[in-house]
Motif scaffolding. Structure first.
Motif, PDB file in Angstrom:
ATOM      1  N   ARG A 166      -4.209  15.791   5.754  1.00  0.00           N
ATOM      2  CA  ARG A 166      -4.319  14.797   4.676  1.00  0.00           C
ATOM      3  C   ARG A 166      -5.394  13.764   5.012  1.00  0.00           C
ATOM      4  N   TYR A 167      -5.470  13.387   6.286  1.00  0.00           N
ATOM      5  CA  TYR A 167      -6.467  12.396   6.694  1.00  0.00           C
ATOM      6  C   TYR A 167      -7.877  12.922   6.461  1.00  0.00           C
ATOM      7  N   GLU A 168      -8.093  14.169   6.810  1.00  0.00           N
ATOM      8  CA  GLU A 168      -9.412  14.772   6.627  1.00  0.00           C
ATOM      9  C   GLU A 168      -9.781  14.815   5.147  1.00  0.00           C
ATOM     10  N   GLN A 169      -8.815  15.180   4.309  1.00  0.00           N
ATOM     11  CA  GLN A 169      -9.080  15.248   2.874  1.00  0.00           C
ATOM     12  C   GLN A 169      -9.320  13.857   2.282  1.00  0.00           C
ATOM     13  N   PHE A 199       1.483  -6.157  13.019  1.00  0.00           N
ATOM     14  CA  PHE A 199       2.544  -5.587  13.842  1.00  0.00           C
ATOM     15  C   PHE A 199       2.480  -4.072  13.690  1.00  0.00           C
ATOM     16  N   LYS A 200       3.026  -3.374  14.637  1.00  0.00           N
ATOM     17  CA  LYS A 200       3.043  -1.911  14.580  1.00  0.00           C
ATOM     18  C   LYS A 200       4.500  -1.453  14.578  1.00  0.00           C
ATOM     19  N   HIS A 201       5.140  -1.599  13.433  1.00  0.00           N
ATOM     20  CA  HIS A 201       6.552  -1.254  13.305  1.00  0.00           C
ATOM     21  C   HIS A 201       6.724   0.259  13.231  1.00  0.00           C
ATOM     22  N   GLU A 202       7.870   0.727  13.711  1.00  0.00           N
ATOM     23  CA  GLU A 202       8.125   2.170  13.727  1.00  0.00           C
ATOM     24  C   GLU A 202       8.173   2.762  12.320  1.00  0.00           C
ATOM     25  N   LYS A 203       8.444   1.931  11.317  1.00  0.00           N
ATOM     26  CA  LYS A 203       8.528   2.435   9.951  1.00  0.00           C
ATOM     27  C   LYS A 203       7.184   2.431   9.229  1.00  0.00           C
ATOM     28  N   LEU A 204       6.155   1.927   9.874  1.00  0.00           N
ATOM     29  CA  LEU A 204       4.829   1.954   9.291  1.00  0.00           C
ATOM     30  C   LEU A 204       4.393   3.403   9.088  1.00  0.00           C
ATOM     31  N   GLY A 205       3.735   3.690   7.963  1.00  0.00           N
ATOM     32  CA  GLY A 205       3.347   5.061   7.644  1.00  0.00           C
ATOM     33  C   GLY A 205       2.377   5.654   8.650  1.00  0.00           C
ATOM     34  N   ASP A 206       2.377   6.983   8.740  1.00  0.00           N
ATOM     35  CA  ASP A 206       1.396   7.655   9.593  1.00  0.00           C
ATOM     36  C   ASP A 206      -0.008   7.450   9.034  1.00  0.00           C
ATOM     37  N   LEU A 207      -0.115   7.383   7.707  1.00  0.00           N
ATOM     38  CA  LEU A 207      -1.352   7.023   7.031  1.00  0.00           C
ATOM     39  C   LEU A 207      -1.051   5.889   6.062  1.00  0.00           C
ATOM     40  N   ILE A 208      -1.959   4.933   5.963  1.00  0.00           N
ATOM     41  CA  ILE A 208      -1.792   3.801   5.053  1.00  0.00           C
ATOM     42  C   ILE A 208      -2.986   3.758   4.123  1.00  0.00           C
ATOM     43  N   LEU A 209      -2.727   3.756   2.815  1.00  0.00           N
ATOM     44  CA  LEU A 209      -3.778   3.738   1.804  1.00  0.00           C
ATOM     45  C   LEU A 209      -3.709   2.412   1.049  1.00  0.00           C
ATOM     46  N   VAL A 210      -4.756   1.618   1.163  1.00  0.00           N
ATOM     47  CA  VAL A 210      -4.783   0.297   0.544  1.00  0.00           C
ATOM     48  C   VAL A 210      -5.816   0.289  -0.576  1.00  0.00           C
ATOM     49  N   PRO A 211      -5.392   0.161  -1.820  1.00  0.00           N
ATOM     50  CA  PRO A 211      -6.376   0.151  -2.909  1.00  0.00           C
ATOM     51  C   PRO A 211      -7.215  -1.115  -2.890  1.00  0.00           C
ATOM     52  N   LYS A 212      -8.441  -1.001  -3.354  1.00  0.00           N
ATOM     53  CA  LYS A 212      -9.272  -2.188  -3.483  1.00  0.00           C
ATOM     54  C   LYS A 212      -8.766  -3.018  -4.667  1.00  0.00           C
ATOM     55  N   MET A 213      -9.184  -4.256  -4.700  1.00  0.00           N
ATOM     56  CA  MET A 213      -8.626  -5.208  -5.652  1.00  0.00           C
ATOM     57  C   MET A 213      -8.700  -4.708  -7.090  1.00  0.00           C
ATOM     58  N   LEU A 273      -8.500   3.646   4.012  1.00  0.00           N
ATOM     59  CA  LEU A 273      -7.610   4.613   4.650  1.00  0.00           C
ATOM     60  C   LEU A 273      -7.480   4.278   6.122  1.00  0.00           C
ATOM     61  N   TYR A 274      -6.234   4.156   6.598  1.00  0.00           N
ATOM     62  CA  TYR A 274      -5.982   3.838   7.999  1.00  0.00           C
ATOM     63  C   TYR A 274      -4.893   4.751   8.547  1.00  0.00           C
ATOM     64  N   THR A 275      -4.978   5.027   9.837  1.00  0.00           N
ATOM     65  CA  THR A 275      -3.847   5.620  10.544  1.00  0.00           C
ATOM     66  C   THR A 275      -2.965   4.486  11.041  1.00  0.00           C
ATOM     67  N   LYS A 276      -1.764   4.846  11.444  1.00  0.00           N
ATOM     68  CA  LYS A 276      -0.848   3.832  11.969  1.00  0.00           C
ATOM     69  C   LYS A 276      -1.468   3.099  13.159  1.00  0.00           C
ATOM     70  N   PRO A 317       0.812  -1.216   0.000  1.00  0.00           N
ATOM     71  CA  PRO A 317       0.000   0.000   0.000  1.00  0.00           C
ATOM     72  C   PRO A 317       0.851   1.275   0.000  1.00  0.00           C
ATOM     73  N   VAL A 318       0.215   2.400  -0.297  1.00  0.00           N
ATOM     74  CA  VAL A 318       0.879   3.697  -0.227  1.00  0.00           C
ATOM     75  C   VAL A 318       0.921   4.146   1.232  1.00  0.00           C
ATOM     76  N   MET A 319       2.041   4.740   1.630  1.00  0.00           N
ATOM     77  CA  MET A 319       2.169   5.247   2.995  1.00  0.00           C
ATOM     78  C   MET A 319       2.543   6.722   2.973  1.00  0.00           C
ATOM     79  N   LEU A 320       1.952   7.473   3.874  1.00  0.00           N
ATOM     80  CA  LEU A 320       2.227   8.894   4.015  1.00  0.00           C
ATOM     81  C   LEU A 320       2.885   9.146   5.358  1.00  0.00           C
TER      82      LEU A 320
END
Length: 212
Positions: free
Chosen positions: A90-93, A117-131, A104-107, A77-80
């Motif tokens: 960005r989350y609000e938008q 897992f909640k790794h320190e390198k995980l994005g502040d926002l995670i965007l997962v496209p649908k299939m 759309l998920y927060t860390k 996924p894309v990470m911000l």
């Protein structure tokens, strides 16, 4: 080789099938050479993901959400990443457009079904496209297929095969399992102990191990 062909031409393409057969021939040669050693060698072959063709008609334009103060990864996924204020904006938008094409998920609230897992390198926002959908960053989108969707989709399934004197052979296929369970399997196969915390469980693949 197979990954490159899959991304470029798609998983069903003839050239991707040729790449699979080429790797298959390499593994056959390895197996034959190992057999000649007459040593107790176990062979484990694992892939890390599957591949799904992208619907180019459903590319998600990410450019409106790339702004100063925010770093965006071109990953699946894309990470911000950014400071608290920038990420909140960005989350609000993104919340106004998420749902139909992507999740759309927060860390903090990313589900275990995606990252257990909640790794320190995980994005502040995670965007997962649908299939079958993917993010467009503005340049010519070259890939035909990709991975990084929810692991529950059959197209994301990976490959696992093991053989050797310490492997219990079974007929047919074994139940589907997460790749995190390969780590304890190989550790037990090598007789190695680990003291650090891992996500995998010994119990998942231990039924297929024979005692040395």
């Amino acid at each position: 080789l197979v990954d490159d062909a899959g991304h470029t031409y798609g998983p069903e393409a003839t050239i991707t099938g040729e790449a699979v057969r080429e790797i298959d021939a390499v593994l056959k040669h390895l197996d034959e050479q190992v057999a000649q050693l007459e040593l107790p060698v176990n062979i484990v072959v694992v892939s890390d993901h599957g591949m799904a063709r992208i619907d180019k008609r459903k590319l998600i334009d990410i450019r409106p959400f790339i702004a100063e103060g925010v770093t965006v990864t071109k990953s699946m996924p894309v990470m911000l990443y950014g400071d608290e204020a920038a990420i909140a904006q960005r989350y609000e938008q993104l919340s106004t457009v998420a749902g139909e094409q992507f999740y759309l998920y927060t860390k903090e609230d990313v589900p275990d079904s995606l990252y257990n897992f909640k790794h320190e390198k995980l994005g502040d926002l995670i965007l997962v496209p649908k299939m079958y959908q993917a993010f467009d960053f503005g340049s010519l989108y070259m890939a035909t297929a990709t991975h990084g969707y929810y692991p529950g989709y059959s197209e994301m399934g990976a490959f696992f095969v093991a053989k050797g004197p310490q492997i219990r052979q079974v007929s047919g296929t074994i139940p589907v399992f997460g790749n995190v369970h390969v780590y304890p399997f190989v550790s037990n196969l090598l007789g190695l102990d680990y003291l650090h915390q891992i996500e995998g469980a010994d119990s998942v693949l231990s039924p297929y191990l024979l005692q040395p």
